[in-house]
Design a protein around this motif. Structure first.
Motif, PDB file in Angstrom:
ATOM      1  N   SER A   1    -102.635 -28.536  -2.545  1.00 55.03           N
ATOM      2  CA  SER A   1    -101.200 -28.264  -2.460  1.00 55.03           C
ATOM      3  C   SER A   1    -100.538 -28.298  -3.827  1.00 55.03           C
ATOM      4  N   GLU A   2    -101.015 -29.209  -4.695  1.00 51.18           N
ATOM      5  CA  GLU A   2    -100.440 -29.311  -6.039  1.00 51.18           C
ATOM      6  C   GLU A   2    -100.705 -28.049  -6.854  1.00 51.18           C
ATOM      7  N   GLU A   3    -101.885 -27.460  -6.684  1.00 55.90           N
ATOM      8  CA  GLU A   3    -102.209 -26.221  -7.395  1.00 55.90           C
ATOM      9  C   GLU A   3    -101.371 -25.058  -6.878  1.00 55.90           C
ATOM     10  N   ILE A   4    -101.192 -24.997  -5.573  1.00 53.20           N
ATOM     11  CA  ILE A   4    -100.367 -23.934  -4.992  1.00 53.20           C
ATOM     12  C   ILE A   4     -98.940 -24.050  -5.530  1.00 53.20           C
ATOM     13  N   TRP A   5     -98.418 -25.270  -5.544  1.00 56.58           N
ATOM     14  CA  TRP A   5     -97.053 -25.515  -6.043  1.00 56.58           C
ATOM     15  C   TRP A   5     -96.937 -25.112  -7.510  1.00 56.58           C
ATOM     16  N   ALA A   6     -97.959 -25.423  -8.284  1.00 58.97           N
ATOM     17  CA  ALA A   6     -97.935 -25.091  -9.711  1.00 58.97           C
ATOM     18  C   ALA A   6     -97.929 -23.583  -9.945  1.00 58.97           C
ATOM     19  N   ASN A   7     -98.460 -22.817  -9.004  1.00 56.65           N
ATOM     20  CA  ASN A   7     -98.495 -21.362  -9.138  1.00 56.65           C
ATOM     21  C   ASN A   7     -97.177 -20.704  -8.723  1.00 56.65           C
ATOM     22  N   TYR A   8     -96.268 -21.460  -8.086  1.00 53.44           N
ATOM     23  CA  TYR A   8     -94.918 -20.953  -7.840  1.00 53.44           C
ATOM     24  C   TYR A   8     -94.191 -20.862  -9.185  1.00 53.44           C
ATOM     25  N   ASP A   9     -93.264 -19.925  -9.313  1.00 57.53           N
ATOM     26  CA  ASP A   9     -92.493 -19.902 -10.550  1.00 57.53           C
ATOM     27  C   ASP A   9     -91.377 -20.960 -10.499  1.00 57.53           C
TER      28      ASP A   9
END
Length: 359
Positions: free
Chosen positions: A156-164
């Motif tokens: 989830s942290e990686e997905i969040w980091a890929n949001y702008d």
């Protein structure tokens, strides 16, 4: 060759295909057959070890008013197409060398079938997550646009980091203020969805095709059953956004949406997609496919979706093939439309209605 009376045969192959998705199921095709867009057909080439599985809609050209005079000279004429969404041929073969060999065999058999059955043209919307345009070489494939997906196999942290940054800030603000409640509705509970969907189509000046009638959505709910999710965004006890998501196998697809434009400045769509990311991860899904823009890679819808994964671009290819050049040339000769559509005789400016009695 199979039709919808033989759904068990469709599933015999689907369960052994390398890639499985809602777009290849007979129920998905039945929605569009009921909508009068053609007869659902499944062509399978099976060499005893592996197979190629290719579902499509078979359309009768005699139903097109503008072609009546020419097509009456021939026995039945047809074309084939992918229904709304994505599709094309898939296979059970996993190794590239075996896949290449079986597609060569399939393409030869399928071409013979098309010529024998008077299929004039073929149009394919290839699947961006599967990239099956790479396998089907016997058709002219061109890049149409890019679509966006979110890799749900990431933490989830990686997905969040890929949001702008802008997306993350809007989500934080919505969460801090408890703007929204997400509600799962029965897909047959259509009142709020239809109200918002048609308002959205009006706002976007959408093509007439996208004004699906109520029975289209009722058929979707009936046929897709547990593979269709209707999620609504509620704010101040009012439904302000309603969206259908389809899910099957590893994939979830952001499908059709309606929204109340008076509330869009609160960014409900951002919160909805983020919610579905978490919901999909909990269900063990591997990808949430958001689709692309209205017109390509520069419009506002594409840019909005890109905010959810800066690394999420997938190429969406379309395929075009003329199986009978002589008859095609005769059908399109002197048509009063620009030559920027395929097949040209189905150009929307010709206003040729799709009839519900395709044979």
């Amino acid at each position: 060759m199979f039709d919808l009376a033989e759904k068990e045969s469709w599933y015999k192959f689907i369960k052994n295909a390398e890639n499985q998705d809602i777009y290849f199921t007979p129920e998905y095709f039945e929605i569009y057959e009921r909508n009068g867009e053609g007869k659902a057909k499944l062509f399978v080439y099976d060499n005893g070890k592996d197979f190629v599985y290719y579902p499509f809609l078979l359309r009768n050209l005699h139903n097109l008013t503008i072609l009546k005079e020419i097509s009456s000279k021939y026995r039945e004429l047809y074309d084939i197409t992918t229904p709304y969404g994505y599709g094309g041929p898939i296979t059970s073969a996993k190794e590239e060398a075996i896949k290449k060999k079986i597609f060569i065999e399939f393409e030869e058999i399928f071409e013979s079938y098309c010529l024998r059955e008077n299929i004039i043209t073929e149009f394919v919307r290839f699947h961006p997550l599967i990239l099956n345009h790479q396998d089907y070489k016997h058709i002219e494939s061109t890049l149409n646009r890019h679509t966006i997906y979110i890799d749900l196999s990431l933490d989830s942290e990686e997905i969040w980091a890929n949001y702008d940054n802008k997306n993350r800030n809007r989500l934080r603000k919505a969460q801090a203020n408890n703007y929204f409640t997400m509600v799962h509705r029965s897909p047959s509970d259509l009142e709020d969805f239809l109200r918002l969907y048609y308002k959205t189509m009006d706002k976007k000046n959408a093509y007439e095709y996208y004004y699906f009638q109520r029975d289209f959505f009722e058929n979707s709910a009936e046929l897709l059953k547990d593979h269709l999710e209707l999620i609504e965004v509620v704010m101040d006890d009012k439904v302000i956004m309603s969206c259908f998501f389809m899910h099957y196998g590893d994939f979830i697809h952001y499908h059709l949406l309606g929204s109340d434009e008076d509330y869009l400045h609160f960014s409900p769509n951002n919160s909805l997609i983020h919610y579905v990311v978490e919901w999909g991860k909990a269900k063990g899904k591997k990808a949430l496919h958001l689709g692309g823009g209205y017109t390509g890679d520069i419009d506002t819808l594409y840019r909005f979706k890109k905010r959810f994964n800066k690394y999420g671009d997938l190429p969406f290819y379309i395929g075009k093939k003329i199986h009978n050049q002589a008859i095609y040339d005769e059908l399109v000769k002197d048509l009063p439309v620009p030559d920027n559509y395929f097949p040209l005789y189905r150009h929307p400016d010709l206003a040729t209605p799709i009839l519900s009695n395709n044979k």
